[in-house]
Design an enzyme around this catalytic site. Structure first.
Site, PDB file in Angstrom:
ATOM      1  N   ASP A 136       0.816  -1.193  -0.082  1.00 23.41           N
ATOM      2  CA  ASP A 136       0.041  -0.041  -0.023  1.00 23.41           C
ATOM      3  C   ASP A 136       0.875   1.208  -0.068  1.00 23.41           C
ATOM      4  O   ASP A 136       1.835   1.275   0.573  1.00 23.41           O
ATOM      5  CB  ASP A 136      -0.790   0.043   1.259  1.00 23.41           C
ATOM      6  CG  ASP A 136      -1.973  -0.859   1.143  1.00 23.41           C
ATOM      7  OD1 ASP A 136      -2.318  -1.433   0.078  1.00 23.41           O
ATOM      8  OD2 ASP A 136      -2.565  -1.012   2.407  1.00 23.41           O
ATOM      9  N   ARG A 187      -1.501  -0.254  -8.682  1.00 20.70           N
ATOM     10  CA  ARG A 187      -3.019  -0.102  -8.256  1.00 20.70           C
ATOM     11  C   ARG A 187      -3.069   1.638  -8.096  1.00 20.70           C
ATOM     12  O   ARG A 187      -2.215   2.059  -7.845  1.00 20.70           O
ATOM     13  CB  ARG A 187      -3.178  -0.572  -6.849  1.00 20.70           C
ATOM     14  CG  ARG A 187      -4.499   0.055  -6.411  1.00 20.70           C
ATOM     15  CD  ARG A 187      -4.715  -0.212  -4.921  1.00 20.70           C
ATOM     16  NE  ARG A 187      -4.623  -1.328  -4.115  1.00 20.70           N
ATOM     17  CZ  ARG A 187      -4.327  -1.754  -2.954  1.00 20.70           C
ATOM     18  NH1 ARG A 187      -4.010  -0.801  -2.300  1.00 20.70           N
ATOM     19  NH2 ARG A 187      -4.389  -3.092  -2.618  1.00 20.70           N
TER      20      ARG A 187
HETATM   21  C1  FAD Z   1      -8.766  -1.126  -3.100  1.00 16.38           C
HETATM   22  C2  FAD Z   1      -8.411   0.098  -2.946  1.00 16.38           C
HETATM   23  C3  FAD Z   1      -7.180   0.160  -2.180  1.00 16.38           C
HETATM   24  C4  FAD Z   1      -6.741   1.614  -1.661  1.00 16.38           C
HETATM   25  N1  FAD Z   1      -5.182   1.714  -1.388  1.00 16.38           N
HETATM   26  C5  FAD Z   1      -4.845   2.855  -0.937  1.00 16.38           C
HETATM   27  C6  FAD Z   1      -3.454   3.131  -0.709  1.00 16.38           C
HETATM   28  O1  FAD Z   1      -2.556   2.197  -0.685  1.00 16.38           O
HETATM   29  N2  FAD Z   1      -3.067   4.659  -0.558  1.00 16.38           N
HETATM   30  C7  FAD Z   1      -4.132   5.283  -0.603  1.00 16.38           C
HETATM   31  O2  FAD Z   1      -3.442   6.748  -0.330  1.00 16.38           O
HETATM   32  N3  FAD Z   1      -5.397   5.384  -0.610  1.00 16.38           N
HETATM   33  C8  FAD Z   1      -5.757   4.129  -0.805  1.00 16.38           C
HETATM   34  N4  FAD Z   1      -7.110   3.950  -1.370  1.00 16.38           N
HETATM   35  C9  FAD Z   1      -8.217   4.951  -0.980  1.00 16.38           C
HETATM   36  C10 FAD Z   1      -8.150   5.987  -2.035  1.00 16.38           C
HETATM   37  O3  FAD Z   1      -6.958   6.715  -2.170  1.00 16.38           O
HETATM   38  C11 FAD Z   1      -9.292   6.997  -1.987  1.00 16.38           C
HETATM   39  O4  FAD Z   1      -9.262   7.593  -0.752  1.00 16.38           O
HETATM   40  C12 FAD Z   1     -10.692   6.343  -1.861  1.00 16.38           C
HETATM   41  O5  FAD Z   1     -10.822   5.217  -2.774  1.00 16.38           O
HETATM   42  C13 FAD Z   1     -11.839   7.202  -2.218  1.00 16.38           C
HETATM   43  O6  FAD Z   1     -11.753   7.840  -3.376  1.00 16.38           O
HETATM   44  P1  FAD Z   1     -12.386   7.473  -4.906  1.00 16.38           P
HETATM   45  O7  FAD Z   1     -11.623   7.129  -6.009  1.00 16.38           O
HETATM   46  O8  FAD Z   1     -13.280   6.140  -4.385  1.00 16.38           O
HETATM   47  O9  FAD Z   1     -13.255   8.724  -5.270  1.00 16.38           O
HETATM   48  P2  FAD Z   1     -14.135   9.947  -4.633  1.00 16.38           P
HETATM   49  O10 FAD Z   1     -14.124  10.873  -5.646  1.00 16.38           O
HETATM   50  O11 FAD Z   1     -13.332  10.105  -3.455  1.00 16.38           O
HETATM   51  O12 FAD Z   1     -15.582   9.190  -4.310  1.00 16.38           O
HETATM   52  C14 FAD Z   1     -16.329   8.951  -5.299  1.00 16.38           C
HETATM   53  C15 FAD Z   1     -17.550   8.196  -4.726  1.00 16.38           C
HETATM   54  O13 FAD Z   1     -17.214   6.838  -4.164  1.00 16.38           O
HETATM   55  C16 FAD Z   1     -18.101   6.930  -3.070  1.00 16.38           C
HETATM   56  N5  FAD Z   1     -17.071   6.665  -1.899  1.00 16.38           N
HETATM   57  C17 FAD Z   1     -15.709   7.280  -1.704  1.00 16.38           C
HETATM   58  N6  FAD Z   1     -15.066   7.110  -0.614  1.00 16.38           N
HETATM   59  C18 FAD Z   1     -16.093   6.561   0.162  1.00 16.38           C
HETATM   60  C19 FAD Z   1     -16.158   6.219   1.615  1.00 16.38           C
HETATM   61  N7  FAD Z   1     -15.002   6.287   2.299  1.00 16.38           N
HETATM   62  N8  FAD Z   1     -17.365   5.847   2.243  1.00 16.38           N
HETATM   63  C20 FAD Z   1     -18.548   5.668   1.278  1.00 16.38           C
HETATM   64  N9  FAD Z   1     -18.529   6.102  -0.042  1.00 16.38           N
HETATM   65  C21 FAD Z   1     -17.295   6.465  -0.565  1.00 16.38           C
HETATM   66  C22 FAD Z   1     -18.825   7.915  -2.855  1.00 16.38           C
HETATM   67  O14 FAD Z   1     -20.039   7.574  -3.452  1.00 16.38           O
HETATM   68  C23 FAD Z   1     -18.162   9.067  -3.937  1.00 16.38           C
HETATM   69  O15 FAD Z   1     -18.962  10.057  -4.111  1.00 16.38           O
HETATM   70  C24 FAD Z   1      -7.688   2.806  -1.794  1.00 16.38           C
HETATM   71  C25 FAD Z   1      -8.895   2.488  -2.461  1.00 16.38           C
HETATM   72  C26 FAD Z   1      -9.283   1.317  -2.858  1.00 16.38           C
HETATM   73  C27 FAD Z   1     -10.613   1.129  -3.463  1.00 16.38           C
END
Ligand code: FAD
Length: 313
Positions: A136, A187
């Site tokens: 990660d 990723r």
């Molecule tokens: C499989 C996976 C691994 C990840 N690994 C890392 C990592 O190693 N390092 C890192 O910095 N980040 C990691 N993340 C987190 C990532 O960086 C984002 O903070 C997170 O995914 C929210 O961004 P989004 O792309 O979903 O888009 P956004 O634009 O933030 O959200 C889009 C839509 O997704 C939904 N959504 C997003 N977040 C949430 C939530 N918490 N609860 C409910 N609904 C939500 C809502 O409907 C929102 O409108 C990971 C995420 C995923 C899915």
């Protein structure tokens, strides 16, 4: 996405040792705990139960034994030992062999060489057993060292490892070129940490635009990339870009977090895409839980409603 002040608040809370201690004392095994929505349980058994349900729905998963920022070598050794036990348990259960971990959990803040040794111990057990190990990405303080450690391990011949790039960091498109040149699996995420303007785009529109640009490079030139997002616009753009460039749905996967946008997860599986769910478990769930609250205002309302309901049970 919450505004940066609210995101900052949750990051501050996530770092509070007192709250963390309190949370771990209270535990989450109690039925109906609101934490269960995002973390299925504290034990590997609870994660394996959740994994079986996901797999029965056509999803796959990556197990994350929660933990980060350990401050002593003893803690790092203990975390490594726990990961080895987790790998054995997953192999024995016959579920998907895929784990995610953080270098600070293995002692990166204490001593880099020891963290690398700990990672090697994990890979020595995991790789021959057919596991894929994803490192990660943590806050921008760790980007350089994480990519350096990853590259060193890669050059030494490990191939069942992958890394994460965050589109909110200005540097990431360069990092993408560097890691893609290795042929390593990436990723792509937007980034979960609160970062200074000097290193990260302050506007969400810029983070999204960078995400779309990086997604396009990964889909056409990446090695089995993971498009990790719950954003329906990004997901639709990915589908369209892949189809316009004749990239088959088995050459990449979508990834989402456990308990988030389960409707989208199911829709993508039904449409023939691969979807992997990030499945966190363990007693150290507090910082992970706080980051999820900081990302999405509706989660705070969900927690408040849940706590209110629990108080009146
Ligand atoms: C499989 C996976 C691994 C990840 N690994 C890392 C990592 O190693 N390092 C890192 O910095 N980040 C990691 N993340 C987190 C990532 O960086 C984002 O903070 C997170 O995914 C929210 O961004 P989004 O792309 O979903 O888009 P956004 O634009 O933030 O959200 C889009 C839509 O997704 C939904 N959504 C997003 N977040 C949430 C939530 N918490 N609860 C409910 N609904 C939500 C809502 O409907 C929102 O409108 C990971 C995420 C995923 C899915």
């Amino acid at each position: 996405m919450l505004d940066s002040a609210a995101k900052a608040l949750f990051h501050l809370l996530a770092q509070s040792k007192t709250l963390q201690l309190l949370a771990s004392r209270l535990g989450m095994e109690r039925q109906g705990s609101v934490v269960h929505r995002f973390v299925p349980g504290e034990t590997i058994e609870s994660a394996i139960r959740a994994a079986r349900i996901l797999e029965s729905r056509g999803l796959t998963e990556t197990f994350d034994h929660l933990g980060e920022s350990v401050t002593t070598l003893d803690e790092a050794v203990a975390a490594t030992r726990e990961y080895l036990a987790v790998i054995r348990a997953i192999a024995e259960a016959g579920v998907e062999r895929n784990i995610s971990l953080k270098l600070t959990q293995l002692g990166l803040d204490v001593d880099r060489a020891s963290a690398v040794d700990n990672l090697r111990k994990i890979l020595e057990l995991a790789e021959p057993a057919g596991f894929f190990v994803r490192i990660d990405m943590e806050s921008s303080r760790y980007t350089d060292v994480t990519l350096d450690v990853f590259e060193t391990i890669w050059q030494q011949g490990s191939r069942r490892i992958g890394v994460v790039l965050q589109s909110d960091l200005r540097r990431s498109e360069n990092d993408l070129r560097r890691i893609n040149a290795l042929g390593a699996r990436i990723r792509l995420v937007k980034g979960a940490y609160r970062e200074p303007k000097s290193v990260a785009y302050p506007k969400k529109a810029d983070v999204d635009a960078a995400y779309a640009r990086m997604m396009k490079v990964l889909i056409t030139d990446g090695n089995y990339p993971a498009i990790a997002t719950h954003d329906p616009v990004m997901i639709e753009q990915t589908r369209q870009w892949a189809s316009a460039n004749n990239v088959a749905p088995d050459r990449f996967e979508f990834q989402m977090l456990y308990g988030i946008r389960r409707d989208l997860q199911a829709m993508l599986v039904a449409s023939g895409y691969r979807v992997r769910v990030y499945l966190p478990f363990g007693t150290d769930w507090f910082p992970y839980f706080m980051r999820r609250l900081g990302e999405h205002p509706a989660n705070v309302a969900f927690v408040v409603r849940g706590v209110f309901a629990e108080d009146h049970q």
